[in-house]
Write a protein that holds these residues in place. Sequence first.
Motif, short mmCIF file in Angstrom:
data_model
loop_
_atom_site.label_atom_id
_atom_site.label_comp_id
_atom_site.label_asym_id
_atom_site.label_seq_id
_atom_site.Cartn_x
_atom_site.Cartn_y
_atom_site.Cartn_z
N GLU A 1 -8.81 57.16 48.66
CA GLU A 1 -7.86 56.38 47.87
C GLU A 1 -7.31 57.21 46.71
O GLU A 1 -6.12 57.14 46.40
CB GLU A 1 -8.53 55.11 47.33
N VAL A 2 -8.16 58.02 46.09
CA VAL A 2 -7.71 58.89 45.00
C VAL A 2 -6.71 59.91 45.53
O VAL A 2 -5.67 60.15 44.92
CB VAL A 2 -8.91 59.57 44.30
N VAL A 3 -7.00 60.50 46.69
CA VAL A 3 -6.08 61.46 47.30
C VAL A 3 -4.73 60.79 47.57
O VAL A 3 -3.67 61.35 47.26
CB VAL A 3 -6.67 62.05 48.60
N ASP A 4 -4.75 59.60 48.13
CA ASP A 4 -3.50 58.87 48.41
C ASP A 4 -2.70 58.65 47.13
O ASP A 4 -1.48 58.83 47.11
CB ASP A 4 -3.80 57.53 49.09
N ARG A 5 -3.38 58.28 46.05
CA ARG A 5 -2.70 58.06 44.77
C ARG A 5 -2.09 59.37 44.25
O ARG A 5 -0.97 59.38 43.74
CB ARG A 5 -3.68 57.51 43.74
N ILE A 6 -2.84 60.46 44.38
CA ILE A 6 -2.34 61.75 43.91
C ILE A 6 -1.10 62.15 44.70
O ILE A 6 -0.10 62.58 44.12
CB ILE A 6 -3.43 62.84 44.00
N VAL A 7 -1.15 62.01 46.02
CA VAL A 7 0.01 62.37 46.85
C VAL A 7 1.21 61.52 46.45
O VAL A 7 2.33 62.05 46.31
CB VAL A 7 -0.33 62.24 48.35
N GLY B 1 2.56 77.44 36.62
CA GLY B 1 3.13 77.27 37.94
C GLY B 1 2.44 76.23 38.80
O GLY B 1 2.57 76.24 40.02
N ALA B 2 1.68 75.35 38.17
CA ALA B 2 0.90 74.36 38.92
C ALA B 2 1.15 72.96 38.38
O ALA B 2 1.67 72.78 37.28
CB ALA B 2 -0.59 74.70 38.82
N LEU B 3 0.73 72.00 39.15
CA LEU B 3 0.74 70.60 38.75
C LEU B 3 -0.71 70.23 38.52
O LEU B 3 -1.54 70.37 39.42
CB LEU B 3 1.36 69.75 39.86
N THR B 4 -1.06 69.79 37.31
CA THR B 4 -2.45 69.48 37.01
C THR B 4 -2.68 67.97 37.07
O THR B 4 -1.80 67.18 36.71
CB THR B 4 -2.85 70.03 35.62
N VAL B 5 -3.88 67.61 37.51
CA VAL B 5 -4.23 66.21 37.70
C VAL B 5 -5.55 65.93 36.99
O VAL B 5 -6.54 66.63 37.21
CB VAL B 5 -4.38 65.86 39.20
N TRP B 6 -5.56 64.89 36.17
CA TRP B 6 -6.78 64.43 35.51
C TRP B 6 -7.34 63.27 36.32
O TRP B 6 -6.66 62.26 36.50
CB TRP B 6 -6.47 64.00 34.09
N LEU B 7 -8.55 63.43 36.83
CA LEU B 7 -9.22 62.33 37.50
C LEU B 7 -9.96 61.54 36.43
O LEU B 7 -11.06 61.90 36.01
CB LEU B 7 -10.21 62.84 38.56
N GLN B 8 -9.34 60.46 35.97
CA GLN B 8 -9.93 59.63 34.93
C GLN B 8 -11.10 58.85 35.51
O GLN B 8 -11.02 58.36 36.64
CB GLN B 8 -8.92 58.62 34.40
N CYS B 9 -12.15 58.73 34.74
CA CYS B 9 -13.31 58.00 35.19
C CYS B 9 -14.01 57.40 33.98
O CYS B 9 -14.19 58.10 32.98
CB CYS B 9 -14.25 58.95 35.93
N ILE C 1 2.48 62.94 43.20
CA ILE C 1 3.14 64.23 43.41
C ILE C 1 4.55 64.00 43.94
O ILE C 1 5.52 64.62 43.48
CB ILE C 1 2.33 65.12 44.37
N GLU C 2 4.67 63.12 44.90
CA GLU C 2 5.99 62.82 45.46
C GLU C 2 6.90 62.21 44.41
O GLU C 2 8.08 62.56 44.32
CB GLU C 2 5.85 61.90 46.67
N GLY C 3 6.36 61.32 43.58
CA GLY C 3 7.14 60.72 42.50
C GLY C 3 7.53 61.75 41.45
O GLY C 3 8.64 61.75 40.94
N HIS C 4 6.61 62.65 41.16
CA HIS C 4 6.88 63.72 40.18
C HIS C 4 8.00 64.63 40.69
O HIS C 4 8.91 64.98 39.94
CB HIS C 4 5.59 64.52 39.94
N ALA C 5 7.93 64.98 41.96
CA ALA C 5 8.96 65.84 42.56
C ALA C 5 10.31 65.14 42.57
O ALA C 5 11.35 65.80 42.45
CB ALA C 5 8.55 66.23 43.98
N ALA C 6 10.30 63.81 42.69
CA ALA C 6 11.55 63.06 42.71
C ALA C 6 12.06 62.78 41.30
O ALA C 6 13.12 62.18 41.14
CB ALA C 6 11.34 61.74 43.46
N GLY C 7 11.30 63.18 40.27
CA GLY C 7 11.74 63.01 38.90
C GLY C 7 11.46 61.65 38.32
O GLY C 7 12.05 61.28 37.30
N LYS C 8 10.55 60.89 38.90
CA LYS C 8 10.21 59.57 38.33
C LYS C 8 9.49 59.76 37.01
O LYS C 8 8.78 60.73 36.81
CB LYS C 8 9.33 58.79 39.31
N LYS C 9 9.65 58.79 36.13
CA LYS C 9 9.07 58.90 34.79
C LYS C 9 7.57 58.62 34.77
O LYS C 9 6.83 59.28 34.07
CB LYS C 9 9.77 57.92 33.84
N SER C 10 7.11 57.64 35.51
CA SER C 10 5.71 57.25 35.45
C SER C 10 4.82 58.26 36.16
O SER C 10 5.05 58.59 37.31
CB SER C 10 5.51 55.87 36.09
#
Length: 165
Positions: A144-150, A85-93, A153-162
């Motif tokens: 900047e990382v938070v901005d990218r994640i947001v 029930g969650a959206l997971t995010v990998w912070l690549q480094c 998330i918005e793109g994911h919710a809109a169904g974007k592929k990338s």
Amino acid sequence: MGAGKTEVGRRLAERLGYRFEDMDQRIEGRTGCTIAALFEERGEQAFREEEQREAAALASLDRRVVAAGGGAFVSPRTRALLQEGALTVWLQCDLETLLRRIPDDSARPLAGNRAIMRALLAEREPSYRQADLAVDASGATPQEVVDRIVDLIEGHAAGKKSIER
């Protein structure tokens, strides 16, 4: 370890209006023992079992940003609980950035040996790739990382592929 999970997680939770939860802090609070002491006294396997218990407890909570330890996502059961029930995010480094950010001390049980860190990153990367989203956190500020994640998330919710950025 060293990717910025706690700082980014706190900022992301604030931005989303969610609560922030750090799995390691919750484990320390529940067990009355530091992560380093858990590793030393009970071993890594016992710690991983504590992570799984914590992931199960967090899976039942809503509107949370969770910072999971670097090894939590490697365990299939713990990963499934974190993804429930969650959206997971990998912070690549990249490794050089991680080594620069992590002090060579005993506070982080697996950070003391740099060769182990290299091996862990290589070993864990296939598991990390199973996250829903990936964000490069190497050369970016936490904000900047938070901005990218947001944005993701918005793109994911809109169904974007990338899902990488």
